[in-house]
Scaffold this motif. Sequence first.
Motif, PDB file in Angstrom:
ATOM      1  N   HIS A  38       9.282  -5.019  -6.947  1.00 20.47           N
ATOM      2  CA  HIS A  38       8.627  -6.223  -6.433  1.00 20.47           C
ATOM      3  C   HIS A  38       8.502  -6.106  -4.911  1.00 20.47           C
ATOM      4  O   HIS A  38       9.373  -5.547  -4.246  1.00 20.47           O
ATOM      5  CB  HIS A  38       9.433  -7.474  -6.796  1.00 20.47           C
ATOM      6  CG  HIS A  38       9.356  -7.808  -8.245  1.00 20.47           C
ATOM      7  ND1 HIS A  38      10.096  -7.143  -9.196  1.00 20.47           N
ATOM      8  CD2 HIS A  38       8.611  -8.711  -8.909  1.00 20.47           C
ATOM      9  CE1 HIS A  38       9.818  -7.631 -10.388  1.00 20.47           C
ATOM     10  NE2 HIS A  38       8.917  -8.593 -10.242  1.00 20.47           N
ATOM     11  N   CYS A  39       7.446  -6.674  -4.383  1.00 20.59           N
ATOM     12  CA  CYS A  39       7.156  -6.643  -2.953  1.00 20.59           C
ATOM     13  C   CYS A  39       8.287  -7.316  -2.177  1.00 20.59           C
ATOM     14  O   CYS A  39       8.745  -8.400  -2.539  1.00 20.59           O
ATOM     15  CB  CYS A  39       5.832  -7.351  -2.688  1.00 20.59           C
ATOM     16  SG  CYS A  39       5.381  -7.438  -0.943  1.00 20.59           S
ATOM     17  N   ALA A  44       5.782 -10.275  -5.196  1.00 25.93           N
ATOM     18  CA  ALA A  44       4.825  -9.982  -6.267  1.00 25.93           C
ATOM     19  C   ALA A  44       5.212  -8.651  -6.914  1.00 25.93           C
ATOM     20  O   ALA A  44       5.720  -7.750  -6.242  1.00 25.93           O
ATOM     21  CB  ALA A  44       3.412  -9.891  -5.704  1.00 25.93           C
ATOM     22  N   ILE A  46       5.015  -4.938  -8.143  1.00 23.67           N
ATOM     23  CA  ILE A  46       4.274  -3.756  -7.711  1.00 23.67           C
ATOM     24  C   ILE A  46       3.973  -2.934  -8.967  1.00 23.67           C
ATOM     25  O   ILE A  46       4.902  -2.554  -9.680  1.00 23.67           O
ATOM     26  CB  ILE A  46       5.079  -2.927  -6.697  1.00 23.67           C
ATOM     27  CG1 ILE A  46       5.379  -3.755  -5.455  1.00 23.67           C
ATOM     28  CG2 ILE A  46       4.323  -1.651  -6.332  1.00 23.67           C
ATOM     29  CD1 ILE A  46       6.301  -3.082  -4.460  1.00 23.67           C
ATOM     30  N   ARG A  50       1.201   2.306  -8.799  1.00 23.88           N
ATOM     31  CA  ARG A  50       1.374   2.348  -7.333  1.00 23.88           C
ATOM     32  C   ARG A  50       2.726   2.945  -6.977  1.00 23.88           C
ATOM     33  O   ARG A  50       2.844   3.729  -6.043  1.00 23.88           O
ATOM     34  CB  ARG A  50       1.229   0.944  -6.737  1.00 23.88           C
ATOM     35  CG  ARG A  50       1.467   0.892  -5.227  1.00 23.88           C
ATOM     36  CD  ARG A  50       0.990  -0.422  -4.643  1.00 23.88           C
ATOM     37  NE  ARG A  50       1.421  -0.630  -3.275  1.00 23.88           N
ATOM     38  CZ  ARG A  50       0.919  -0.021  -2.212  1.00 23.88           C
ATOM     39  NH1 ARG A  50      -0.040   0.856  -2.348  1.00 23.88           N
ATOM     40  NH2 ARG A  50       1.375  -0.301  -0.996  1.00 23.88           N
ATOM     41  N   ARG A  51       3.760   2.575  -7.706  1.00 20.54           N
ATOM     42  CA  ARG A  51       5.099   3.108  -7.426  1.00 20.54           C
ATOM     43  C   ARG A  51       5.147   4.616  -7.630  1.00 20.54           C
ATOM     44  O   ARG A  51       5.832   5.324  -6.891  1.00 20.54           O
ATOM     45  CB  ARG A  51       6.138   2.417  -8.304  1.00 20.54           C
ATOM     46  CG  ARG A  51       6.323   0.951  -7.965  1.00 20.54           C
ATOM     47  CD  ARG A  51       7.542   0.363  -8.618  1.00 20.54           C
ATOM     48  NE  ARG A  51       7.640   0.635 -10.032  1.00 20.54           N
ATOM     49  CZ  ARG A  51       7.430  -0.248 -11.003  1.00 20.54           C
ATOM     50  NH1 ARG A  51       7.099  -1.488 -10.703  1.00 20.54           N
ATOM     51  NH2 ARG A  51       7.556   0.090 -12.261  1.00 20.54           N
ATOM     52  N   CYS A  60       3.416  -4.786  -1.828  1.00 17.36           N
ATOM     53  CA  CYS A  60       2.249  -4.817  -2.704  1.00 17.36           C
ATOM     54  C   CYS A  60       1.019  -4.434  -1.870  1.00 17.36           C
ATOM     55  O   CYS A  60       1.090  -4.345  -0.640  1.00 17.36           O
ATOM     56  CB  CYS A  60       2.081  -6.205  -3.330  1.00 17.36           C
ATOM     57  SG  CYS A  60       1.668  -7.503  -2.151  1.00 17.36           S
ATOM     58  N   ASP A  62      -1.710  -6.114  -1.142  1.00 18.62           N
ATOM     59  CA  ASP A  62      -2.166  -7.144  -0.193  1.00 18.62           C
ATOM     60  C   ASP A  62      -1.300  -7.171   1.061  1.00 18.62           C
ATOM     61  O   ASP A  62      -1.818  -7.222   2.188  1.00 18.62           O
ATOM     62  CB  ASP A  62      -2.172  -8.521  -0.859  1.00 18.62           C
ATOM     63  CG  ASP A  62      -3.237  -8.634  -1.947  1.00 18.62           C
ATOM     64  OD1 ASP A  62      -4.225  -7.871  -1.887  1.00 18.62           O
ATOM     65  OD2 ASP A  62      -3.070  -9.476  -2.843  1.00 18.62           O
ATOM     66  N   CYS A  63       0.022  -7.135   0.887  1.00 21.11           N
ATOM     67  CA  CYS A  63       0.927  -7.171   2.048  1.00 21.11           C
ATOM     68  C   CYS A  63       0.817  -5.891   2.872  1.00 21.11           C
ATOM     69  O   CYS A  63       0.869  -5.928   4.102  1.00 21.11           O
ATOM     70  CB  CYS A  63       2.366  -7.395   1.594  1.00 21.11           C
ATOM     71  SG  CYS A  63       2.660  -9.054   0.924  1.00 21.11           S
ATOM     72  N   GLN A  64       0.651  -4.745   2.206  1.00 22.67           N
ATOM     73  CA  GLN A  64       0.503  -3.480   2.923  1.00 22.67           C
ATOM     74  C   GLN A  64      -0.786  -3.474   3.734  1.00 22.67           C
ATOM     75  O   GLN A  64      -0.800  -3.018   4.882  1.00 22.67           O
ATOM     76  CB  GLN A  64       0.507  -2.303   1.950  1.00 22.67           C
ATOM     77  CG  GLN A  64       0.474  -0.957   2.647  1.00 22.67           C
ATOM     78  CD  GLN A  64       1.730  -0.681   3.445  1.00 22.67           C
ATOM     79  OE1 GLN A  64       2.822  -0.725   2.889  1.00 22.67           O
ATOM     80  NE2 GLN A  64       1.589  -0.399   4.726  1.00 22.67           N
TER      81      GLN A  64
END
Length: 88
Positions: A38-39, A44, A46, A50-51, A60, A62-64
């Motif tokens: 989770h972010c 949120a 992940i 992606r991991r 996540c 959006d945050c990245q």
Amino acid sequence: MATGWAQDGAVQEQIDDTIKDAVERARSKLPAGDSLSHCEECDAPIPEARRKAVPGVRLCIDCQTARDNEQHNASSYNRRGSKDSQLR
């Protein structure tokens, strides 16, 4: 051939230093360690894809993206315009 007060090869040294700084900055930003599920900012989930694609991922998408945009705006440093580099 040097011009003004610059030594021979000063321009190439400046270019090499700029590239070296950029590579070091990029390497320091690479994620390391285990990926989070989770972010760490918004909690949120992940996605597993992606991991697997980005080892050590902590945010996540959006945050990245938001963090990358903030860092891009703050890291606009022009070595050629720096007085310190002109005095070397």
